[in-house]
Design a protein around this motif. Structure first.
Motif, PDB file in Angstrom:
ATOM      1  N   ASN A  79      64.223  15.524 -10.468  1.00 40.67           N
ATOM      2  CA  ASN A  79      65.134  16.031  -9.437  1.00 40.67           C
ATOM      3  C   ASN A  79      64.417  16.959  -8.468  1.00 40.67           C
ATOM      4  N   VAL A  80      63.570  17.832  -9.008  1.00 43.68           N
ATOM      5  CA  VAL A  80      62.845  18.773  -8.143  1.00 43.68           C
ATOM      6  C   VAL A  80      61.875  18.037  -7.233  1.00 43.68           C
ATOM      7  N   LEU A  81      61.078  17.130  -7.809  1.00 43.58           N
ATOM      8  CA  LEU A  81      60.062  16.427  -7.024  1.00 43.58           C
ATOM      9  C   LEU A  81      60.662  15.462  -6.013  1.00 43.58           C
ATOM     10  N   ASN A  82      61.871  14.988  -6.274  1.00 41.85           N
ATOM     11  CA  ASN A  82      62.549  14.082  -5.342  1.00 41.85           C
ATOM     12  C   ASN A  82      63.600  14.788  -4.491  1.00 41.85           C
ATOM     13  N   LYS A  83      63.612  16.137  -4.592  1.00 36.98           N
ATOM     14  CA  LYS A  83      64.493  16.980  -3.772  1.00 36.98           C
ATOM     15  C   LYS A  83      65.960  16.572  -3.903  1.00 36.98           C
ATOM     16  N   ARG A  84      66.413  16.474  -5.150  1.00 41.35           N
ATOM     17  CA  ARG A  84      67.825  16.165  -5.362  1.00 41.35           C
ATOM     18  C   ARG A  84      68.331  16.977  -6.566  1.00 41.35           C
ATOM     19  N   GLY A  85      69.628  16.988  -6.707  1.00 41.19           N
ATOM     20  CA  GLY A  85      70.223  17.738  -7.817  1.00 41.19           C
ATOM     21  C   GLY A  85      70.186  19.238  -7.570  1.00 41.19           C
ATOM     22  N   ARG A  86      70.805  19.992  -8.468  1.00 46.57           N
ATOM     23  CA  ARG A  86      70.857  21.458  -8.339  1.00 46.57           C
ATOM     24  C   ARG A  86      70.012  22.067  -9.451  1.00 46.57           C
ATOM     25  N   VAL A  87      68.928  22.715  -9.044  1.00 48.48           N
ATOM     26  CA  VAL A  87      67.997  23.334  -9.985  1.00 48.48           C
ATOM     27  C   VAL A  87      67.748  24.767  -9.525  1.00 48.48           C
ATOM     28  N   GLY A  88      67.715  25.704 -10.480  1.00 47.94           N
ATOM     29  CA  GLY A  88      67.477  27.107 -10.137  1.00 47.94           C
ATOM     30  C   GLY A  88      66.165  27.290  -9.395  1.00 47.94           C
ATOM     31  N   GLU A  89      66.135  28.294  -8.500  1.00 47.84           N
ATOM     32  CA  GLU A  89      64.975  28.520  -7.647  1.00 47.84           C
ATOM     33  C   GLU A  89      63.724  28.835  -8.462  1.00 47.84           C
ATOM     34  N   GLU A  90      63.858  29.634  -9.486  1.00 50.12           N
ATOM     35  CA  GLU A  90      62.703  30.001 -10.305  1.00 50.12           C
ATOM     36  C   GLU A  90      62.136  28.773 -11.021  1.00 50.12           C
ATOM     37  N   THR A  91      63.023  27.947 -11.562  1.00 51.44           N
ATOM     38  CA  THR A  91      62.590  26.720 -12.239  1.00 51.44           C
ATOM     39  C   THR A  91      61.938  25.765 -11.251  1.00 51.44           C
ATOM     40  N   ARG A  92      62.527  25.648 -10.067  1.00 49.22           N
ATOM     41  CA  ARG A  92      62.001  24.748  -9.037  1.00 49.22           C
ATOM     42  C   ARG A  92      60.566  25.143  -8.661  1.00 49.22           C
ATOM     43  N   LYS A  93      60.353  26.443  -8.417  1.00 49.29           N
ATOM     44  CA  LYS A  93      59.023  26.922  -8.046  1.00 49.29           C
ATOM     45  C   LYS A  93      58.016  26.675  -9.162  1.00 49.29           C
ATOM     46  N   LYS A  94      58.448  26.865 -10.414  1.00 50.19           N
ATOM     47  CA  LYS A  94      57.571  26.664 -11.556  1.00 50.19           C
ATOM     48  C   LYS A  94      57.123  25.205 -11.655  1.00 50.19           C
ATOM     49  N   ILE A  95      58.071  24.298 -11.465  1.00 50.12           N
ATOM     50  CA  ILE A  95      57.769  22.860 -11.539  1.00 50.12           C
ATOM     51  C   ILE A  95      56.818  22.449 -10.420  1.00 50.12           C
ATOM     52  N   LEU A  96      57.078  22.935  -9.199  1.00 54.74           N
ATOM     53  CA  LEU A  96      56.217  22.599  -8.062  1.00 54.74           C
ATOM     54  C   LEU A  96      54.800  23.145  -8.267  1.00 54.74           C
ATOM     55  N   ARG A  97      54.703  24.360  -8.837  1.00 57.51           N
ATOM     56  CA  ARG A  97      53.395  24.954  -9.091  1.00 57.51           C
ATOM     57  C   ARG A  97      52.628  24.129 -10.129  1.00 57.51           C
ATOM     58  N   LEU A  98      53.302  23.733 -11.186  1.00 62.90           N
ATOM     59  CA  LEU A  98      52.663  22.925 -12.225  1.00 62.90           C
ATOM     60  C   LEU A  98      52.238  21.552 -11.693  1.00 62.90           C
ATOM     61  N   ALA A  99      53.078  20.959 -10.854  1.00 61.31           N
ATOM     62  CA  ALA A  99      52.761  19.650 -10.277  1.00 61.31           C
ATOM     63  C   ALA A  99      51.487  19.732  -9.432  1.00 61.31           C
ATOM     64  N   GLU A 100      51.337  20.842  -8.708  1.00 63.94           N
ATOM     65  CA  GLU A 100      50.148  21.025  -7.882  1.00 63.94           C
ATOM     66  C   GLU A 100      48.924  21.287  -8.747  1.00 63.94           C
ATOM     67  N   GLU A 101      49.075  22.163  -9.749  1.00 62.01           N
ATOM     68  CA  GLU A 101      47.954  22.502 -10.629  1.00 62.01           C
ATOM     69  C   GLU A 101      47.466  21.294 -11.418  1.00 62.01           C
ATOM     70  N   LEU A 102      48.401  20.440 -11.806  1.00 62.83           N
ATOM     71  CA  LEU A 102      48.055  19.277 -12.628  1.00 62.83           C
ATOM     72  C   LEU A 102      47.742  18.027 -11.792  1.00 62.83           C
ATOM     73  N   ASN A 103      47.709  18.238 -10.453  1.00 64.10           N
ATOM     74  CA  ASN A 103      47.401  17.133  -9.529  1.00 64.10           C
ATOM     75  C   ASN A 103      48.313  15.932  -9.740  1.00 64.10           C
ATOM     76  N   TYR A 104      49.597  16.213  -9.818  1.00 63.55           N
ATOM     77  CA  TYR A 104      50.562  15.127 -10.017  1.00 63.55           C
ATOM     78  C   TYR A 104      50.642  14.255  -8.763  1.00 63.55           C
ATOM     79  N   ALA A 105      50.584  12.948  -8.944  1.00 59.77           N
ATOM     80  CA  ALA A 105      50.780  11.986  -7.845  1.00 59.77           C
ATOM     81  C   ALA A 105      51.828  10.991  -8.296  1.00 59.77           C
ATOM     82  N   PRO A 106      52.881  10.761  -7.510  1.00 63.98           N
ATOM     83  CA  PRO A 106      53.929   9.829  -7.922  1.00 63.98           C
ATOM     84  C   PRO A 106      53.411   8.406  -7.990  1.00 63.98           C
TER      85      PRO A 106
END
Length: 341
Positions: free
Chosen positions: A20-47
């Protein structure tokens, strides 16, 4: 490659939340959203675009068939297509027919183009592109080169005779009319012209614009000042010499491309004629070299990049079911006034 599951484990959330966070949908808390985005960047996530396209039944890819990437018009058109595609989250799959390289001809035979294009067309269909843009080597009717298809096709720097086919080109007639009117406005009344090849649609339209500008300004067309070139520097030089060596020579020369205009400039220099005092010279295409000639060449700039952008814009509208107001688009050129007129 990092998966959604690995991000979810480290963020201590569900895979659905990460999605949901990576596809910009659903309702997710701001702190959780930032954490997921940070991890995705650190782990070099590519869809996984292939998996996503299968799920959405969309490849997010546009096929582009260009008749020859080495021809002056093609790179700017492709750049416009590519830039717009990136803005819309699409990729392009480019196929180069290399027709001029293969045939050595400026105007390759339609049947030869058809034979070369068909395998690449099939590759694009197999790659599940959502639509195709066909970029021509020169303005002409390319009806039948590509087979009928269930996916939309847009033609640029060429067209078909089918009224329902979509195309984006520039207004050749108007551009030539404006160029000649510029000369007339600057007090040049005796105007010669060096055309391109006779079987070129560009030659036909530019000659019509040339003649209409004379007619609208009550000037008499001089048949002896209409010379046939072949788009090359050499033909511009030879026909320019034929024009300027006459006792009754024109005050200005409209060459239908910049290469031929450069040839006329060379003739003028060899004859000791001052440009534009003794003879004005105007070209067409605004190739990069035009600004570095002596004197700097007045010419017509083609909206090549915008043609590319509008081609893919029209294609994506068709793909997304949006109405197409105009299926045959003609963009305006721009007169670039420099020192030769």
């Amino acid at each position: 490659m990092t998966s959604l599951k690995k991000i979810a484990e480290q963020a201590n959330v569900s895979v659905a939340t990460v999605s949901n966070v990576l596809n910009k949908r659903g309702r997710v808390g701001e702190e959780t959203r930032k954490k997921i985005l940070r991890l995705a960047e650190e782990l070099n996530y590519a869809p996984n675009r292939v998996a996503k396209s299968l799920k959405m039944n969309k490849s997010q890819t546009i096929g582009v068939i260009v008749e020859d990437l080495s021809v002056f018009n093609a790179p700017e058109i492709i750049d416009g297509i590519n830039a717009y595609a990136e803005e819309q989250g699409y990729s392009i799959l480019l196929m180069n027919l290399r027709m001029k390289k293969k045939t050595g001809q400026q105007y390759p035979d339609a049947e030869v183009c058809k034979k070369e294009a068909l395998p690449m067309f099939k590759v694009l269909l197999a790659s599940q592109v959502e639509g195709i843009i066909y970029v021509g080597i020169h303005l002409r009717d390319v009806q039948g080169i590509l087979p009928e298809s269930n996916i939309p096709i847009v033609y640029t720097y060429c067209d078909t005779s089918h009224a329902e086919d979509m195309s984006v080109n520039y207004h050749d007639w108007q551009a030539a009319y404006d160029a000649v009117t510029h000369l007339i406005t600057n007090a040049y009344q005796d105007i010669g012209v060096i055309t391109g090849l006779k079987n070129s649609e560009s030659t036909t339209q530019r000659l019509k614009g040339f003649k209409q500008a004379l007619q609208d300004n009550q000037l008499v067309e001089q048949e002896q000042w209409i010379k046939n070139g072949d788009w090359s520097f050499v033909s511009g030089y030879e026909q320019g010499k034929s024009l300027l060596e006459k006792n009754e020579k024109p005050q200005a020369v409209f060459a239908m491309n910049d290469a031929m205009a450069a040839g006329v400039l060379k003739v003028a220099a060899e004859m000791g004629l001052q440009v534009p005092q003794d003879v004005a010279i105007i070209g067409f295409d605004n190739i990069e070299a035009a600004e570095y000639l002596t004197p700097r060449l007045t010419t017509v700039s083609l909206p090549l990049n915008e043609m590319g952008r509008q081609s893919i814009g029209m294609l994506l509208k068709q793909i997304n079911g949006a109405p197409i107001q105009q299926k045959k688009v003609r963009l305006q050129c721009q007169l670039i006034c420099r020192e030769s007129s």
